[in-house]
Design a protein around this motif. Sequence first.
Motif, PDB file in Angstrom:
ATOM      1  N   PRO A  23      70.627 -36.389  12.903  1.00 19.64           N
ATOM      2  CA  PRO A  23      70.089 -37.749  13.038  1.00 19.64           C
ATOM      3  C   PRO A  23      69.030 -38.021  11.967  1.00 19.64           C
ATOM      4  O   PRO A  23      68.409 -37.100  11.449  1.00 19.64           O
ATOM      5  CB  PRO A  23      69.452 -37.756  14.425  1.00 19.64           C
ATOM      6  CG  PRO A  23      69.917 -36.531  15.105  1.00 19.64           C
ATOM      7  CD  PRO A  23      70.386 -35.584  14.067  1.00 19.64           C
ATOM      8  N   PRO A  24      68.795 -39.264  11.657  1.00 19.78           N
ATOM      9  CA  PRO A  24      67.774 -39.600  10.653  1.00 19.78           C
ATOM     10  C   PRO A  24      66.377 -39.153  11.102  1.00 19.78           C
ATOM     11  O   PRO A  24      66.130 -38.923  12.286  1.00 19.78           O
ATOM     12  CB  PRO A  24      67.846 -41.118  10.562  1.00 19.78           C
ATOM     13  CG  PRO A  24      69.036 -41.540  11.302  1.00 19.78           C
ATOM     14  CD  PRO A  24      69.488 -40.418  12.161  1.00 19.78           C
ATOM     15  N   LEU A  25      65.493 -39.037  10.148  1.00 18.97           N
ATOM     16  CA  LEU A  25      64.131 -38.590  10.448  1.00 18.97           C
ATOM     17  C   LEU A  25      63.416 -39.525  11.412  1.00 18.97           C
ATOM     18  O   LEU A  25      62.613 -39.078  12.231  1.00 18.97           O
ATOM     19  CB  LEU A  25      63.332 -38.455   9.151  1.00 18.97           C
ATOM     20  CG  LEU A  25      63.780 -37.351   8.205  1.00 18.97           C
ATOM     21  CD1 LEU A  25      62.937 -37.374   6.939  1.00 18.97           C
ATOM     22  CD2 LEU A  25      63.690 -36.001   8.882  1.00 18.97           C
ATOM     23  N   LEU A  26      63.707 -40.810  11.334  1.00 13.88           N
ATOM     24  CA  LEU A  26      63.079 -41.767  12.241  1.00 13.88           C
ATOM     25  C   LEU A  26      63.433 -41.457  13.690  1.00 13.88           C
ATOM     26  O   LEU A  26      62.580 -41.532  14.574  1.00 13.88           O
ATOM     27  CB  LEU A  26      63.502 -43.192  11.873  1.00 13.88           C
ATOM     28  CG  LEU A  26      62.923 -44.302  12.739  1.00 13.88           C
ATOM     29  CD1 LEU A  26      61.404 -44.353  12.598  1.00 13.88           C
ATOM     30  CD2 LEU A  26      63.533 -45.639  12.365  1.00 13.88           C
ATOM     31  N   SER A  33      57.800 -38.357  19.724  1.00 14.21           N
ATOM     32  CA  SER A  33      56.710 -39.177  20.255  1.00 14.21           C
ATOM     33  C   SER A  33      56.969 -39.575  21.700  1.00 14.21           C
ATOM     34  O   SER A  33      56.085 -39.447  22.554  1.00 14.21           O
ATOM     35  CB  SER A  33      56.545 -40.443  19.422  1.00 14.21           C
ATOM     36  OG  SER A  33      56.032 -40.143  18.167  1.00 14.21           O
ATOM     37  N   PHE A  34      58.169 -40.047  21.971  1.00 17.67           N
ATOM     38  CA  PHE A  34      58.490 -40.505  23.324  1.00 17.67           C
ATOM     39  C   PHE A  34      58.392 -39.379  24.341  1.00 17.67           C
ATOM     40  O   PHE A  34      57.817 -39.556  25.416  1.00 17.67           O
ATOM     41  CB  PHE A  34      59.890 -41.127  23.358  1.00 17.67           C
ATOM     42  CG  PHE A  34      60.294 -41.584  24.729  1.00 17.67           C
ATOM     43  CD1 PHE A  34      59.742 -42.736  25.271  1.00 17.67           C
ATOM     44  CD2 PHE A  34      61.193 -40.855  25.484  1.00 17.67           C
ATOM     45  CE1 PHE A  34      60.099 -43.159  26.552  1.00 17.67           C
ATOM     46  CE2 PHE A  34      61.554 -41.267  26.755  1.00 17.67           C
ATOM     47  CZ  PHE A  34      61.009 -42.423  27.287  1.00 17.67           C
ATOM     48  N   SER A  35      58.930 -38.223  24.010  1.00 21.81           N
ATOM     49  CA  SER A  35      58.920 -37.126  24.986  1.00 21.81           C
ATOM     50  C   SER A  35      57.503 -36.636  25.261  1.00 21.81           C
ATOM     51  O   SER A  35      57.145 -36.350  26.408  1.00 21.81           O
ATOM     52  CB  SER A  35      59.801 -35.977  24.506  1.00 21.81           C
ATOM     53  OG  SER A  35      59.328 -35.472  23.277  1.00 21.81           O
ATOM     54  N   SER A 119      50.487 -38.397  16.319  1.00 19.73           N
ATOM     55  CA  SER A 119      50.542 -37.027  15.797  1.00 19.73           C
ATOM     56  C   SER A 119      51.929 -36.407  15.974  1.00 19.73           C
ATOM     57  O   SER A 119      52.422 -35.709  15.080  1.00 19.73           O
ATOM     58  CB  SER A 119      49.485 -36.149  16.450  1.00 19.73           C
ATOM     59  OG  SER A 119      49.739 -36.000  17.828  1.00 19.73           O
ATOM     60  N   ASN A 120      52.583 -36.643  17.095  1.00 22.32           N
ATOM     61  CA  ASN A 120      53.914 -36.076  17.298  1.00 22.32           C
ATOM     62  C   ASN A 120      54.988 -36.799  16.481  1.00 22.32           C
ATOM     63  O   ASN A 120      55.982 -36.189  16.119  1.00 22.32           O
ATOM     64  CB  ASN A 120      54.279 -36.058  18.773  1.00 22.32           C
ATOM     65  CG  ASN A 120      53.656 -34.890  19.477  1.00 22.32           C
ATOM     66  OD1 ASN A 120      53.393 -33.851  18.870  1.00 22.32           O
ATOM     67  ND2 ASN A 120      53.376 -35.039  20.753  1.00 22.32           N
ATOM     68  N   PHE A 121      54.789 -38.081  16.186  1.00 22.12           N
ATOM     69  CA  PHE A 121      55.730 -38.770  15.311  1.00 22.12           C
ATOM     70  C   PHE A 121      55.691 -38.139  13.920  1.00 22.12           C
ATOM     71  O   PHE A 121      56.726 -37.886  13.301  1.00 22.12           O
ATOM     72  CB  PHE A 121      55.387 -40.250  15.227  1.00 22.12           C
ATOM     73  CG  PHE A 121      56.329 -41.017  14.349  1.00 22.12           C
ATOM     74  CD1 PHE A 121      57.557 -41.421  14.823  1.00 22.12           C
ATOM     75  CD2 PHE A 121      55.985 -41.331  13.043  1.00 22.12           C
ATOM     76  CE1 PHE A 121      58.439 -42.126  14.016  1.00 22.12           C
ATOM     77  CE2 PHE A 121      56.847 -42.035  12.225  1.00 22.12           C
ATOM     78  CZ  PHE A 121      58.082 -42.432  12.723  1.00 22.12           C
TER      79      PHE A 121
END
Length: 124
Positions: A23-26, A33-35, A119-121
Motif C-alpha cells: 500500500p502507499p505510504l499514506l 495513526s488511527f490504531s 508522531s505515529n503518522f
Amino acid sequence: KREKTMDPAEGKTGAPSTPPSSPPLLVHGLAGSFSSVLALALLYPVDQIRTLQQLSQTLPAEAADGTCASSMGQDAEDRGGGVAWRISALDAVLRICRSQGVEGLYRGLLPSLFTLAISNFIFF
C-alpha cells in the motif's frame, strides 16, 4: 501460436508472477495513526485511574473525609502526621465520576491524541 504451460504444483499458467504491491505510504501512516489513537482513547481512563491512585498514597491527617489525595512524593512524617492510604481502582472511578462526571475520565485526552497521531503518522 504458443500455448501457456500449466505448472501442476501451482495450479497456474506459466506466466511470470508479479510481486504483490504494498500500500502507499499514506495508507501506512493513516493506519498507524488511527490504531494508536484508538488504543489510547480506549485505555485513557485506566491511565487516569492509575494516576489518581499514585497521587493518593498518603493523606494528611486533617483530611479525614478523603478529599485531599496528593502527597507529591513526600513521606507521611514530612507532611505533619499523615496516614498512609491508597484507594482502589473502583474508588478512583467513583471519585472522578462524582467530582467531574464521566468526562473526568477523559480529561486531557485531546492533546495526547494529537501528539500521538502526528508522531505515529511520521513513524509509520
